[in-house]
Write a protein that holds these residues in place. Sequence first.
Motif, PDB file in Angstrom:
ATOM      1  N   ARG A  90     -23.891 -71.661  25.685  1.00  0.00           N
ATOM      2  CA  ARG A  90     -22.554 -71.489  26.268  1.00  0.00           C
ATOM      3  C   ARG A  90     -21.474 -71.533  25.192  1.00  0.00           C
ATOM      4  O   ARG A  90     -20.475 -70.815  25.263  1.00  0.00           O
ATOM      5  N   LYS A  91     -21.659 -72.350  24.159  1.00  0.00           N
ATOM      6  CA  LYS A  91     -20.675 -72.431  23.092  1.00  0.00           C
ATOM      7  C   LYS A  91     -20.639 -71.139  22.273  1.00  0.00           C
ATOM      8  O   LYS A  91     -19.572 -70.695  21.851  1.00  0.00           O
ATOM      9  N   MET A 101     -21.453 -68.190  23.470  1.00  0.00           N
ATOM     10  CA  MET A 101     -20.813 -67.236  24.379  1.00  0.00           C
ATOM     11  C   MET A 101     -19.296 -67.391  24.329  1.00  0.00           C
ATOM     12  O   MET A 101     -18.542 -66.407  24.241  1.00  0.00           O
ATOM     13  N   ALA A 102     -18.830 -68.640  24.344  1.00  0.00           N
ATOM     14  CA  ALA A 102     -17.392 -68.895  24.289  1.00  0.00           C
ATOM     15  C   ALA A 102     -16.809 -68.452  22.955  1.00  0.00           C
ATOM     16  O   ALA A 102     -15.701 -67.900  22.901  1.00  0.00           O
ATOM     17  N   ALA A 103     -17.549 -68.680  21.866  1.00  0.00           N
ATOM     18  CA  ALA A 103     -17.084 -68.242  20.547  1.00  0.00           C
ATOM     19  C   ALA A 103     -16.885 -66.738  20.515  1.00  0.00           C
ATOM     20  O   ALA A 103     -15.887 -66.226  19.980  1.00  0.00           O
ATOM     21  N   THR A 104     -17.827 -66.022  21.107  1.00  0.00           N
ATOM     22  CA  THR A 104     -17.735 -64.561  21.161  1.00  0.00           C
ATOM     23  C   THR A 104     -16.486 -64.122  21.925  1.00  0.00           C
ATOM     24  O   THR A 104     -15.722 -63.260  21.461  1.00  0.00           O
ATOM     25  N   GLU A 105     -16.266 -64.735  23.086  1.00  0.00           N
ATOM     26  CA  GLU A 105     -15.107 -64.372  23.900  1.00  0.00           C
ATOM     27  C   GLU A 105     -13.801 -64.693  23.173  1.00  0.00           C
ATOM     28  O   GLU A 105     -12.838 -63.916  23.243  1.00  0.00           O
ATOM     29  N   ALA A 106     -13.766 -65.821  22.481  1.00  0.00           N
ATOM     30  CA  ALA A 106     -12.559 -66.200  21.753  1.00  0.00           C
ATOM     31  C   ALA A 106     -12.235 -65.182  20.671  1.00  0.00           C
ATOM     32  O   ALA A 106     -11.088 -64.715  20.550  1.00  0.00           O
ATOM     33  N   LEU A 107     -13.224 -64.814  19.878  1.00  0.00           N
ATOM     34  CA  LEU A 107     -12.996 -63.893  18.767  1.00  0.00           C
ATOM     35  C   LEU A 107     -12.699 -62.485  19.266  1.00  0.00           C
ATOM     36  O   LEU A 107     -11.844 -61.785  18.705  1.00  0.00           O
TER      37      LEU A 107
END
Length: 275
Positions: free
Chosen positions: A229-230, A232-238
Motif C-alpha cells: 500500500r505504501k 501504491m501511495a508513493a506512485t500516486e503521489a509522484l
Amino acid sequence: MTVVVKIGGARAVDPEGALADIAAVAEAGTDVVVVHGGSTAVDDTLERMGMEPEYVETPSGVVGRFTDEETMDVFKMAMAGLVNTDLVTGLRNAGADAVGLSGVDGGLLTGTRKSAVRVVEDGKKKIRRGDHSGRIQSVNADLLESLLADGYTPVASPPMLADDGVAVNTDADRASAAVAAALGATLVSLTDVQGVYRDPDDASTLIERVETTDDYAELEAAAEGFMTRKVMAATEALEGGASEVIVADANAEKPVSAALDGSGTHVLPEAISDE
C-alpha cells in the motif's frame, strides 16, 4: 520547501520522537503538514465496545478495513477524536503551533464513495455492499496553504467527505499521497521499518534510491503486505506532482530530519515517468 509527514497507526510506531522532530523542522522554516492513520486505535476502540474489526482482501491482494455504518461511527470517534487530538497535543507540547483537521473540515479531502467493494472470500470473488469508504479525488490545498502561511502545522486525517455528502473512511497512506501531490511536496512516510527491503526479513537489503523504471520494478516486486500500500501511495503521489517520496523509520532518532538527509527508501519522479 513543503514536507508532508505520514505517521502510521501501527502498534510498533512511537510518534513521540517524530513529533519533536516535526516541531524542530517547522521551527527551522520548513512548511510541514502531518497526515496520520490510526488503525490500531480504531481496532482497540471497536474491541472495547464489543465489536470485531473486519478486514477484507481485494482481488489484487490488498488487505483493507471493511467499514460498515456502525464501524464508521467508531472510526470517526477514534481517528478524528482520540488520535488527532493526541498528535496535536504532542506537537503543541513540542513547540509547534499545530491545528487538527479531519478530511471533512473545509472539504479538505473529497471524492467518490465506494458503497460496494470487490473482495475475495474462501478463494471466491464476491461483492460486499454497505461499505463506507471512498477514494480521494480532490484536496483543498488552499486551506492547507493558508494555515501554513499563518504559521500553523496542520494535522489531518480521514475521514473524507464523499460525493453523496457522507463522511467515509479512506486509506491514510493514499490520503498523504493526495496531499503531497496537491502541494507539490516531499512525502515522508514513517513506518516501523527502515524502508523497503529486497528481503522483507533482512534490514541489510534496504532499497535506498529508486531513480529508474528498472529500480521501480524492483521496488514493486519487493513490496509485500502493508508495504504494498505504501508503494501504491508513493506512485500516486509522484504521478500527481509530489517532488519525492521517502519511506523511513518512525522510531529512528530525529526521523523526519534523518529521512530528508538521506535515510530510508527514496523514490524519485523519474522512476515512474514511463509507467
